[in-house]
Every structure is written in structure tokens, then in C-alpha cells.
Scaffold this motif. Structure first.
Motif, PDB file in Angstrom:
ATOM      1  N   LEU A 131       0.828  -1.213   0.000  1.00  0.00           N
ATOM      2  CA  LEU A 131       0.000   0.000   0.000  1.00  0.00           C
ATOM      3  C   LEU A 131       0.862   1.263   0.000  1.00  0.00           C
ATOM      4  CD1 LEU A 131      -2.774  -1.144   2.482  1.00  0.00           C
ATOM      5  CD2 LEU A 131      -3.125  -0.497   0.100  1.00  0.00           C
ATOM      6  N   TYR A 132       1.913   1.309   0.826  1.00  0.00           N
ATOM      7  CA  TYR A 132       2.781   2.486   0.837  1.00  0.00           C
ATOM      8  C   TYR A 132       3.466   2.678  -0.517  1.00  0.00           C
ATOM      9  CZ  TYR A 132       2.352   3.273   5.879  1.00  0.00           C
ATOM     10  OH  TYR A 132       1.873   3.554   7.135  1.00  0.00           O
ATOM     11  N   ALA A 133       3.829   1.571  -1.171  1.00  0.00           N
ATOM     12  CA  ALA A 133       4.449   1.682  -2.492  1.00  0.00           C
ATOM     13  C   ALA A 133       3.448   2.200  -3.513  1.00  0.00           C
ATOM     14  CB  ALA A 133       4.998   0.329  -2.911  1.00  0.00           C
ATOM     15  N   ALA A 134       2.218   1.693  -3.466  1.00  0.00           N
ATOM     16  CA  ALA A 134       1.200   2.151  -4.414  1.00  0.00           C
ATOM     17  C   ALA A 134       0.907   3.635  -4.242  1.00  0.00           C
ATOM     18  CB  ALA A 134      -0.081   1.333  -4.225  1.00  0.00           C
ATOM     19  N   LEU A 135       0.949   4.099  -3.009  1.00  0.00           N
ATOM     20  CA  LEU A 135       0.657   5.514  -2.733  1.00  0.00           C
ATOM     21  C   LEU A 135       1.897   6.395  -2.855  1.00  0.00           C
ATOM     22  CD1 LEU A 135      -1.682   4.936   0.346  1.00  0.00           C
ATOM     23  CD2 LEU A 135      -2.382   5.772  -1.908  1.00  0.00           C
ATOM     24  N   GLY A 136       3.075   5.793  -3.008  1.00  0.00           N
ATOM     25  CA  GLY A 136       4.309   6.567  -3.157  1.00  0.00           C
ATOM     26  C   GLY A 136       4.651   7.375  -1.929  1.00  0.00           C
ATOM     27  N   VAL A 137       4.394   6.834  -0.745  1.00  0.00           N
ATOM     28  CA  VAL A 137       4.532   7.604   0.488  1.00  0.00           C
ATOM     29  C   VAL A 137       5.938   7.539   1.063  1.00  0.00           C
ATOM     30  CG1 VAL A 137       3.730   7.782   2.880  1.00  0.00           C
ATOM     31  CG2 VAL A 137       2.095   7.372   1.049  1.00  0.00           C
ATOM     32  N   MET A 138       6.481   6.321   1.193  1.00  0.00           N
ATOM     33  CA  MET A 138       7.765   6.171   1.863  1.00  0.00           C
ATOM     34  C   MET A 138       8.361   4.824   1.501  1.00  0.00           C
ATOM     35  SD  MET A 138       6.494   5.324   5.769  1.00  0.00           S
ATOM     36  CE  MET A 138       8.154   4.973   6.344  1.00  0.00           C
ATOM     37  N   ASP A 193      18.485  20.887   3.408  1.00  0.00           N
ATOM     38  CA  ASP A 193      17.143  20.746   3.981  1.00  0.00           C
ATOM     39  C   ASP A 193      16.954  19.405   4.671  1.00  0.00           C
ATOM     40  OD1 ASP A 193      16.468  23.245   2.955  1.00  0.00           O
ATOM     41  OD2 ASP A 193      15.899  22.349   1.036  1.00  0.00           O
ATOM     42  N   GLY A 194      17.954  18.958   5.363  1.00  0.00           N
ATOM     43  CA  GLY A 194      17.776  17.769   6.192  1.00  0.00           C
ATOM     44  C   GLY A 194      18.197  16.491   5.540  1.00  0.00           C
ATOM     45  N   GLY A 195      18.712  16.504   4.290  1.00  0.00           N
ATOM     46  CA  GLY A 195      19.155  15.254   3.696  1.00  0.00           C
ATOM     47  C   GLY A 195      20.391  14.736   4.381  1.00  0.00           C
ATOM     48  N   ALA A 196      20.703  13.467   4.146  1.00  0.00           N
ATOM     49  CA  ALA A 196      21.873  12.856   4.774  1.00  0.00           C
ATOM     50  C   ALA A 196      22.720  12.182   3.711  1.00  0.00           C
ATOM     51  CB  ALA A 196      21.450  11.847   5.832  1.00  0.00           C
ATOM     52  N   GLY A 250      20.595   6.544   0.524  1.00  0.00           N
ATOM     53  CA  GLY A 250      19.723   7.492  -0.149  1.00  0.00           C
ATOM     54  C   GLY A 250      19.922   8.865   0.422  1.00  0.00           C
ATOM     55  N   ARG A 251      19.266   9.845  -0.187  1.00  0.00           N
ATOM     56  CA  ARG A 251      19.340  11.189   0.373  1.00  0.00           C
ATOM     57  C   ARG A 251      18.920  11.146   1.828  1.00  0.00           C
ATOM     58  NH1 ARG A 251      16.065  16.587  -1.753  1.00  0.00           N
ATOM     59  NH2 ARG A 251      17.260  18.090  -0.505  1.00  0.00           N
ATOM     60  N   TRP A 252      17.900  10.307   2.105  1.00  0.00           N
ATOM     61  CA  TRP A 252      17.522  10.012   3.484  1.00  0.00           C
ATOM     62  C   TRP A 252      17.659   8.499   3.657  1.00  0.00           C
ATOM     63  CZ3 TRP A 252      14.549  13.603   0.654  1.00  0.00           C
ATOM     64  CH2 TRP A 252      14.654  14.926   1.120  1.00  0.00           C
ATOM     65  N   PRO A 253      18.645   8.040   4.395  1.00  0.00           N
ATOM     66  CA  PRO A 253      18.934   6.604   4.470  1.00  0.00           C
ATOM     67  C   PRO A 253      17.929   5.851   5.332  1.00  0.00           C
ATOM     68  CG  PRO A 253      20.387   7.812   5.934  1.00  0.00           C
ATOM     69  CD  PRO A 253      19.608   8.847   5.160  1.00  0.00           C
ATOM     70  N   GLY A 254      17.786   4.567   5.030  1.00  0.00           N
ATOM     71  CA  GLY A 254      16.939   3.713   5.847  1.00  0.00           C
ATOM     72  C   GLY A 254      17.607   3.362   7.160  1.00  0.00           C
ATOM     73  N   GLY A 255      16.802   2.983   8.137  1.00  0.00           N
ATOM     74  CA  GLY A 255      17.336   2.600   9.432  1.00  0.00           C
ATOM     75  C   GLY A 255      17.989   1.228   9.381  1.00  0.00           C
ATOM     76  N   SER A 256      18.936   1.004  10.268  1.00  0.00           N
ATOM     77  CA  SER A 256      19.639  -0.277  10.318  1.00  0.00           C
ATOM     78  C   SER A 256      18.850  -1.312  11.101  1.00  0.00           C
ATOM     79  CB  SER A 256      21.022  -0.098  10.973  1.00  0.00           C
ATOM     80  OG  SER A 256      21.866   0.693  10.173  1.00  0.00           O
ATOM     81  N   GLY A 257      19.056  -2.568  10.739  1.00  0.00           N
ATOM     82  CA  GLY A 257      18.444  -3.662  11.459  1.00  0.00           C
ATOM     83  C   GLY A 257      19.235  -4.017  12.705  1.00  0.00           C
ATOM     84  N   GLY A 316      13.582  -4.523  13.060  1.00  0.00           N
ATOM     85  CA  GLY A 316      14.555  -4.181  12.032  1.00  0.00           C
ATOM     86  C   GLY A 316      14.622  -2.675  11.884  1.00  0.00           C
ATOM     87  N   GLY A 317      15.097  -2.209  10.718  1.00  0.00           N
ATOM     88  CA  GLY A 317      15.155  -0.768  10.473  1.00  0.00           C
ATOM     89  C   GLY A 317      13.878  -0.270   9.837  1.00  0.00           C
ATOM     90  N   SER A 318      13.521   0.986  10.081  1.00  0.00           N
ATOM     91  CA  SER A 318      12.344   1.568   9.441  1.00  0.00           C
ATOM     92  C   SER A 318      12.744   2.241   8.133  1.00  0.00           C
ATOM     93  CB  SER A 318      11.664   2.585  10.372  1.00  0.00           C
ATOM     94  OG  SER A 318      12.441   3.758  10.503  1.00  0.00           O
ATOM     95  N   GLY A 319      11.755   2.426   7.272  1.00  0.00           N
ATOM     96  CA  GLY A 319      12.017   3.038   5.989  1.00  0.00           C
ATOM     97  C   GLY A 319      12.113   4.553   6.069  1.00  0.00           C
ATOM     98  N   ALA A 320      12.845   5.129   5.136  1.00  0.00           N
ATOM     99  CA  ALA A 320      12.979   6.582   5.061  1.00  0.00           C
ATOM    100  C   ALA A 320      11.870   7.164   4.184  1.00  0.00           C
ATOM    101  CB  ALA A 320      14.342   6.960   4.506  1.00  0.00           C
ATOM    102  N   GLY A 321      11.716   8.471   4.238  1.00  0.00           N
ATOM    103  CA  GLY A 321      10.723   9.151   3.422  1.00  0.00           C
ATOM    104  C   GLY A 321      11.172  10.555   3.112  1.00  0.00           C
ATOM    105  N   PRO A 322      10.363  11.319   2.402  1.00  0.00           N
ATOM    106  CA  PRO A 322      10.768  12.674   2.032  1.00  0.00           C
ATOM    107  C   PRO A 322      10.954  13.554   3.261  1.00  0.00           C
ATOM    108  CG  PRO A 322       8.446  12.300   1.552  1.00  0.00           C
ATOM    109  CD  PRO A 322       9.025  10.969   1.916  1.00  0.00           C
TER     110      PRO A 322
END
Length: 967
Positions: free
Chosen positions: A787-794, A964-967, A874-881, A819-825
């Protein structure tokens, strides 16, 4: 001398950082206890309201301490006074959003502070009191404005409330708007008091409310009314009582030591020896601080619990075992309403408190001479402006009575005496407020009111929260008590979800179907009946999640329903823990319970339940533990029934029913608002077992509704990754709820604008006897990912719950490993955190190791660490497991149910995928055995099970600018 968080003083040599964490509030509790005792009150609730928060405490003869608490989201193990803090103070920010009045949790702080401070701050609770005349600028210091020399800015407050009233636009005056916000704030604070009273089993109506802190007196009468309390005590130093308490505190030394022995006459000699050693150590610390031994008072206490449970009850030490058992039984029954006959008691720990008393609290001198006449001020109360007296406290004389409404001003605080209350200055200078009449039933209409909408939102939520507190406190299993794998909720007469505490998402969106199944199957249910089921084809999730349902009866039949769902550690099946990785038939997963009458006419039908638990093809390995947890769920439901009946008594049945509809409609409108800005989308989500979840989201912006279509999803699989349709609906509900920034309750209204199509017989709509155990914990995560992929959220989080089970025929244990959580805008993922359809807590290492050892299946947690670098770039990296290593010291079976082993969680918008999970067994002989993502194996002494959980996906192209907060 330094004040410690546990309420005692010590010198610099014995003072550490952990001692300072709650030392300020601890001073207030010490003063509260001492001054209340001097005033003749033995049982009191402390209400310490300051600028940013309110501290709630309880006292009934001795200071209550805890050894495990949470501060700022961090769990701390150190002796501290029991303090419950909520984000509601004078500086709590007022907002109107989603059709409701919101108070906090954010605060204006000291700078800029409330709007009245004249530094451009937002509207706050303090401003509401200023506008309504409850706080008088003429009796406040001139320390405000940019120069720090100005009075409170009433004009700025009036203008800001006028602007807010115009924005709300329902005809309310600025004063009525401010009054509405105060009503919401009072409700929040009263709910916090209820939570601690329920947890400890106290009836607060028999207590006095001791109010202190700079803002406490402005709200004390209203909070007391909301709780049914009839007395409020306000000390002359109430505005600075925490500082006063530090001067009253005793010099104290605490010592404690684990004992872990049965409470018997034979073990008491060992217990006495431990207490003697602890006392010698405590006396030695005081001697080092220059305290004379002749002045030291020593208290010895034992922390006891029933065998096989984790609930600790602290009792005073006695040399007679029978008297210790009687004291434990009295306290346990008061807190939990039942005992466990036949279970032995364990001495968990011994503790000794040695203190050098500071002496009695000095009585502040009351002024002499005649009472000076009050000035008359304007105060908005009862829906209108009235002339009320304002007394300066220093000018009141003992015996003088003040009838409400009135205001009493002093140097450090302001007290408002509400209508129906009377205040009297005692001989010791205390201000004693008492209720002079009964509370009338609140007369409100059934039309939606934005103030009452928030009030009822919070009231319904409070009911579910109190149920959860009762369940956690009384449960037997580690899963419920430690991992918090349970949920409590209330439903209307048709079984629609109204409110739930913030528990397990996959439970809450699916419980309504279970309630409706019970309603349909029992047209002749009686008052007091309780039903139990775990049928995954009728609203259940998987067999270990057992739901207990209770109707709330009125004269004409069931008015509402309350339910509690808990993950039982064992319900049968082919593997200990009832989470077999290779089940293909529902029988292999344990005992299926469908609409079983659990209680009738006050009697638990234990024999019938045990027959069901032990009569299945693969019966429960621990029916006694199942019964114990079912008792806890019954107790939780009883608390919900009690609270709902109190709401009906206070507001009337028609009003409560109407606001159940209103809160659902409010949630529906919030979802419609977010749908109006969504775009169509679709996604094909491939699982490790080859199954596919196909989802398309079609948005109708004109009608503000959406269609979620799972057509194309794989057919039900031979294994256990089939997810009941109730789980799929829970995932849809959860995802759309998370798209809303505002805090709204997760209820059935969230699904009203959403049509969901699930093809019969597919992976998300299995039929009996399809296996489903992984569908609840794994496929549910895949649905949210789709669902998150279909909506392009995160980007995707770990995409799995990493379900680990181990044990033998006598012991079962289950955990989910984050595990790690996903990043978003605009935000990076978080390391090692539960996401989406679970938010259960991992059992403390000490508890896990102790339980497994006691059950003859000892396990050691060798390590639990961050799996650095496993999050997607990524510009905003995912969390580690995470990396978790479990060493077994006896023969056992270990199993794993997991996903995202073949491909890591997806990245989005140019972000990279996270690392997939992996696992293996390091044998005692030095060899390494491979272990699948859904697998089980036998382990022996010295074998280590190693689990590496997936990292979250990254978001955004790493080559883009990181501003603007990217990493």
C-alpha cells in the motif's frame, strides 16, 4: 546535601546522575506527604501542575517507589518515587484542528511562552485563564514583554482568542472558546489520575487532592469534580512546594538485593541474613555522611510475587511467614480483585531503607488580625461574566470561609474556587477546599460540539487505556505483561470500533469482525456473559491471539461491547509457542476457539475451557497459563464496563451514543480530507515464498473516497502465509490512518470512505482449514508495504516481524525482533524499531533469561546490537536492522517465521533497498548450520542462534543535494 529521585537526601560523594532525573518532582511528593499528614490527610493524590507538564502521584501512608520507569522514552532501572507525568501544563498550546479542540502536547515553554507573556507566543492554557479572569494580571509579577518589566498582556490574549473564535466560526464567543479548551485540559489531567489509580487499585473518590505547582490551583476544583473527589488541600507554599520538600526530606540510604527464593519458613533464615547485610550497608552510608546511629530509622521490605508471574507486590518485612502472606494477599486483592490460590510466593528481592528523619513539617504562620475585605473582579464562569470576590491569601485569617465562585491570589500561585465549592483557611494556614453540594448530571445535547467531541474522544480512549493497564497488571504471560502484545478497545451496539488504546495495530482493525461474529451467534446473551474466540475466519488474526468479548448491558439489552485481545504464549500446535514455520493446516497451529461462553452468572466456566484447550489434535501445552491470562482479560473488560457505565450515568445514554457516532464521523472526515490529495497508484509486491500481493488504489477526489483493489493477488498458498481478510482490512485501516498528521482515534470511521475488494479464496481471504499463523505477522507487513508503495509515500520498513519461537514441552517463548524503518521525504529511517503492524516490546534480557532458566530451558542473550550499514542508502537513508545472538544451555526447538530474506525492503525515489535478513546456527562444535527464513531446528547446549534483521529502504537519490535535512 542533594535531593535524590527516590525522595531522600545524600551528600555529594553518594550522589550520581540517575539520582537527579526526577529529584525536583520528588521534592514535591515528599512535601505533599508531610504537609498532608500534618493537615490530617493520610490518603492523597498529588497534582503538581507547572508550565510544561503535570506530575501525578499517590500517597497512602508511605512513599511509593518504583525500580523501573520510563523517562523521555528511555527505560531507567533505578529507585525512584512513583510519578506519572503528562504533557499538560500552563504552557500547553491550544489548537483547533480536524473539528476538535486540542490541548498540547506541545508547549510554548518559557520563551516565547504564552501569548500573555508579550513575546509573540501561541495561545496556551494560561492564556485561557487570563482571558476568563481566572488569572489577574494585577496580582502577577511584572516580568513579561521584551523588556521583562511589563504585566501580562491581556489585549494580546483577547485578540488571539477573537481570531481563533472567528476561525472556528460556529458563533462561540472568545470566552466560550477559552472555556472549551479548559474543559479539554481538565479531562486530560483527570484521565492521567485515573490511569495511576487503576494501575494501583485505588478508589480516588476516597482521597484528597493535594494541589501544588504554579498552575495547579487554577484547575484543582475541576479536576477533583472530574474524579468524584470532594476535598482539595493547598499548602501556603504550593507554588514552590518541590523546593520546600527538599528541606523536609530525610537523609536516606536505600539498599536492595535479588533473592529469588520461595517464601517458606525454611528460607526465612536466608532472607533475614540478606536483610541484615543490607541494613549494615545502609547504616554505613549514613554513618559516612555524619549521621548518628541513634537517630536512624530502618524499614525492611520484601518484594513478593506469585510463582510464574512477574507482578511484584512490596510488603513490610515480618518474621512470621503467615503474616507476610496475609499482607501480600490483602494488597494483591486490592490491586487486581482476585488471588491465585495454590500458587506459592517467591521473594523476588529484599530492600532496606535507612533514614535520618528531618523532623515534622513546620506549620507556616497564619496571619493575625481581621480578614481584609475582598475586591470584586470580573470572571467568566457558567457561561457568563460575573462579579466574584478576589481574596489575597496573606490577608485571610484562620476559619475564614470563601464560597465559590471566587479567586484567591498569592505570591506564587492563584487558586480558583469553582461554583459548588467552598474554601476555608485552616489554623495551620492550609487552604482546604470542599464540595458543598452533589455533582449534577451534565446536561448536554446530542448534536456534535467541537469541545465535547475532543472530550469524548479522550474519554473513550481513556476507557481503553484503563482496560490495558488492568490487563498488563494482571496477566500471567511475558507476552502480555512484558512484550505488551495485547490490545483493548470498545465498540458500539453493532460492533463498530469506537476507540482503542495505542496497542497492536493488526489487532485493532480486525477486532470489530470478531465482535460482530459474537453478536450474530448469541441473540440471547445475558448481562454478565463473557465470550472467547480466536477463529481467524471470523475476525481473528492467528490462533495465539485470543479475544475476550463482554457486552455492556442496559435495560433493553447490550448497549456497547468491550474486548481485549492478547497473544497467549502457548495455544498448542506442532511447535512450542504455537508459531510453527511449516504448518499447512489450521490444526497444526493449535486450538481453534469459536464463540465459547467463558463466563455466565459470574462463574468462570473453567472446566469447559480446559476441555477445549486440551481436547484438540495438538492441544495447549499450558492450559493453566491460558486460564490465568483469560482471567486477566476478563478483569480488563470488567474495568471497561465500569467506566462506560460511569459515562452513561454522568452524561446520559443518548449523549454517549450520539458521541460514539460523532467520533466516528470525525475520523471519517479526516480520512476524506487526506484522500482528496492522494493520487492513483498500484504495486506488485513479491514475497519470499513466490506469492504476489497485487494492489491498486483509485482515488475519487470529487467524492473524497478511494477504492483499494487486491484483484490479481495470488491464491491461498499451501503454507501458512495466508492472511485472514480481517488482517487485510486492519492493514488498510492502519495505512490510511498514518497518512493523517492530526491525532485522531483509530476507529471504524476511518474505513467509511474506503471500499476494499478482496477476491474470495485469494491469499488475503483464506477459508478453513488454511494455515494462517504467518499471515497475521508477515503477510500483514507485506500488505502495508504494498500500500505504501502504491501511494508513493515512503520506503519500506523491515517488511517482516522476524518471529522467533523456542522452547520444549514445558516452556514456550515468542518474540518479534525489530529491524530498520524506511525513510521518506524529509526524514531518515530509525535503527532497530518495530514498525507498522506491530509495536510490541522486546522482553527484558533479565526477564527472558530468568524465565527460561526457571522452566528448565535456559537461554542467554549473548548480544543484541545494531546491524550497522544494513539500511538502504539514499538522500535520506533507511534505518539499520539488528543482530541478536541467543545461546542455548539445554536441548530446545527454535523456529523462525520471517520475510525479506531474498530481497531487502524496497527503497523509493532513487533510494536503495535495505539489506535482507539472514540467520544461522553456530553449533557448539564450531560448525555453522544454515537456517531458512521460515525454518525450525533442534539446538543443544552451547548452540547459538544468530539473527540479522533487515534494514529499512532509503529514500531519494544519493547524488542530489543534501540540503534541507538530507543525509
Amino acid at each position: 546535601m542533594f535531593m535524590r529521585s527516590h525522595g531522600g537526601l545524600t551528600d555529594a560523594a553518594h550522589f550520581g546522575g540517575k539520582d537527579a532525573m526526577l529529584s525536583g518532582p520528588a521534592g514535591g511528593i515528599v512535601a505533599m506527604a508531610a504537609t498532608a499528614k500534618a493537615a490530617g490527610f493520610e490518603r492523597v493524590i498529588g497534582f503538581d501542575m507547572g508550565g510544561t507538564s503535570t506530575d501525578i502521584s499517590h500517597h497512602s501512608g508511605r512513599l511509593e517507589r518504583v525500580s523501573d520507569t520510563e523517562i523521555g522514552g528511555i527505560r531507567v532501572r533505578a529507585p525512584m518515587l512513583a510519578i506519572h507525568t503528562i504533557a499538560a501544563g500552563g504552557g500547553s498550546v491550544l489548537r483547533f484542528e480536524s473539528g476538535r479542540y486540542r490541548v498540547g502536547p506541545d508547549s510554548a515553554g518559557a520563551d516565547p511562552g504564552p501569548a500573555a507573556y508579550g513575546r509573540g507566543g501561541p495561545l496556551t492554557v494560561t492564556d485561557a485563564n487570563v482571558l476568563l479572569g481566572r488569572v489577574q494580571p494585577g496580582h502577577f509579577p511584572r516580568v513579561f514583554g521584551e523588556s521583562g518589566t511589563e504585566a501580562l498582556d491581556v489585549d494580546a490574549v483577547r485578540a488571539a482568542f477573537a481570531e481563533l473564535a472567528a476561525k472556528i466560526g460556529d458563533g462561540r464567543t472568545p470566552e466560550q472558546v477559552a472555556e472549551g479548551f479548559l474543559e479539554v485540559a481538565v479531562g486530560n489531567m483527570a484521565a492521567a489520575v485515573k490511569r495511576i489509580s487503576v494501575r494501583r487499585g485505588h478508589d480516588v473518590t476516597e482521597y484528597a487532592l493535594v494541589t501544588f505547582g504554579g498552575a495547579g490551583g487554577q484547575h484543582a476544583c475541576r479536576v477533583a469534580d472530574a474524579l468524584g473527589m470532594r476535598a482539595v488541600l493547598i499548602h501556603p507554599y504550593a507554588g514552590v512546594l518541590s523546593a520546600y520538600g527538599m528541606g523536609l526530606a530525610d537523609t536516606t540510604a536505600l539498599r536492595e538485593r535479588s533473592v529469588e527464593l520461595p517464601l517458606t519458613a525454611a528460607t526465612m533464615s536466608t532472607v533475614e541474613a540478606v536483610l541484615g547485610e543490607l541494613e549494615a550497608e545502609a547504616r554505613g552510608e549514613l554513618r559516612d555522611e555524619g549521621v548518628s546511629g541513634d537517630t536512624v530509622v530502618v524499614a525492611r521490605r520484601l518484594r513478593l510475587r506469585y510463582e510464574g508471574t512477574d507482578t511484584i507486590v512490596t510488603v513490610d518485612h515480618d518474621t512470621d511467614v503467615a503474616r507476610i502472606e496475609a499482607a501480600f494477599a490483602e494488597l494483591y486483592r486490592r490491586r487486581f480483585s482476585f488471588l491465585m490460590p495454590g500458587r506459592g510466593l517467591l521473594v523476588e528481592a529484599a530492600e532496606v531503607e535507612a533514614r535520618a528523619p528531618s523532623g515534622e513539617a513546620p506549620a507556616p504562620a497564619a496571619g493575625g488580625g481581621e480578614t481584609v475585605a475582598a475586591e470584586q473582579i470580573a470572571m467568566f464562569t457558567g457561561g457568563e461574566w460575573r462579579r466574584v470576590p478576589l481574596h489575597v491569601r496573606d490577608r485571610l485569617r484562620p476559619g475564614h470561609r470563601v464560597k465559590g465562585p471566587a479567586v484567591i491570589a498569592e505570591a506564587n500561585a492563584t487558586t480558583v474556587i469553582e461554583p459548588g465549592w467552598s474554601g476555608e483557611l485552616t489554623e495551620t494556614g492550609d487552604l482546604l477546599l470542599t464540595r458543598v453540594g452533589g455533582r449534577e448530571r451534565v446536561s448536554v445535547g446530542t448534536e456534535a460540539d467541537p469541545v465535547l467531541l475532543e472530550v469524548f474522544n479522550n474519554l473513550f480512549m481513556s476507557v481503553a487505556e484503563q482496560m490495558g493497564v488492568r490487563l498488563q497488571a494482571t496477566a500471567n504471560s511475558v507476552n502480555i505483561k512484558e512484550r505488551l502484545d495485547f490490545s483493548c478497545a470498545l465498540f458500539d451496539a453493532e460492533g463498530n470500533l469506537i476507540a482503542n488504546a495505542p496497542h497492536i495495530p493488526v489487532h485493532l482493525g480486525s477486532m470489530g469482525e470478531s465482535i460482530k461474529a459474537v453478536i450474530a451467534a448469541n441473540p440471547d446473551m445475558r448481562d454478565g456473559d463473557v465470550y472467547v474466540l480466536n477463529n481467524p475466519y471470523r475476525g481473528g488474526t492467528h490462533l495465539p491471539d485470543i479475544t475476550v468479548v463482554s457486552p455492556v448491558f442496559g435495560h433493553s439489552g447490550p448497549l456497547f461491547y468491550v474486548a481485549s485481545r492478547g497473544h497467549h504464549a502457548e495455544i498448542g500446535g506442532t511447535t512450542p509457542g504455537s508459531m510453527p514455520p511449516d504448518s499447512a493446516h489450521i490444526d497444526e497451529e493449535g486450538v481453534l476457539i469459536d464463540n465459547l461462553l467463558l463466563v455466565r452468572d459470574g462463574d468462570l466456566r473453567e472446566a469447559e475451557v480446559v476441555r477445549v484447550l486440551t481436547g484438540a489434535r495438538y492441544p495447549s501445552r499450558g492450559p493453566d497459563n491460558n486460564i490465568a491470562d483469560l482471567r486477566a482479560q476478563i478483569a480488563a473488560n470488567a474495568k471497561g464496563i465500569e467506566e462506560l457505565r460511569a459515562l452513561v450515568e454522568h452524561f446520559g445514554l443518548d449523549v454517549v451514543r450520539a458521541y460514539m457516532d460523532h467520533v466516528r464521523a470525525n475520523a471519517e472526515e479526516a480520512v476524506r480530507e487526506v484522500i482528496s490529495v492522494l493520487h492513483d497508484g498500484s504495486h506488485t509486491y513479491e514475497m519470499d515464498n513466490g506469492a504476489v500481493i497485487e494492489v491498486a488504489v483509485t482515488v475519487d477526489r470529487e467524492n473524497r473516497c478511494a477504492h483499494v483493489d487486491f484483484t490479481g493477488t495470488s491464491a491461498a498458498v499451501p503454507g501458512n502465509f495466508n492472511a485472514p481478510s480481517s488482517v487485510a482490512m486492519a492493514a488498510v485501516l492502519y495505512v490510511f490512518r498514518t497518512l493523517i498528521d492530526a491525532e485522531i482515534p483509530l476507529n471504524a470511521g476511518c474505513l467509511a470512505p474506503i471500499t476494499v475488494t478482496i477476491p474470495p479464496g485469494c491469499l488475503l481471504s483464506p477459508v478453513f482449514p488454511s494455515a494462517v499463523v504467518a499471515g497475521n505477522v508477515e503477510t500483514s507487513q507485506a500488505i502495508t508495504g504494498a500500500l505504501y508503495a502504491a501511494l508513493g509515500v515512503m520506503a519500506e520498513g523491515s517488511g517482516t516481524m522476524n518471529n522467533v519461537t523456542f522452547g520444549d514441552e514445558n516452556f514456550s517463548y515468542y518474540e518479534t525482533v525489530a529491524g530498520g524503518s524506511g525513510a521518506g521525504p524529509g526524514f531518515a529511517g530509525t535503527d532497530v524499531v518495530q514498525v507498522h503492524m506491530t509495536n510490541s516490546r522486546l522482553t527484558d534480557t533479565e526477564v527472558l533469561e530468568w524465565h527460561s532458566d526457571r522452566q528448565g530451558c535456559p537461554v542467554l542473550v549473548e548480544s543484541f546490537a545494531i546491524r550497522h550499514g544494513s539500511g538502504g542508502a539514499g538522500r535520506w537513508p533507511g534505518g539499520s536492522g539488528a543482530v541478536r545472538r541467543l545461546r542455548f544451555e539445554a536441548d530446545a526447538t527454535v523456529g523462525l517465521l520471517s520475510g525479506r530474506r531474498l530481497r531487502g525492503p524496497y527503497g523509493m525515489a532513487g533510494g536503495q533497498d535495505g539489506s535482507p535478513g539472514r540467520q544461522w546456527i553456530e553449533r557448539a562444535d564450531g560448525t555453522r548450520a544454515e537456517f531458512g527464513g521460515c525454518d525450525r531446528a533442534t539446538v543443544g547446549p552451547g548452540d547459538v542462534f544468530v539473527l540479522e534483521t533487515p534494514g529499512g529502504g532509503g529514500y531519494g537519490d544519493l547524488d542530489l543535494s543534501t540540503e534541507d535535512g538530507g543525509a
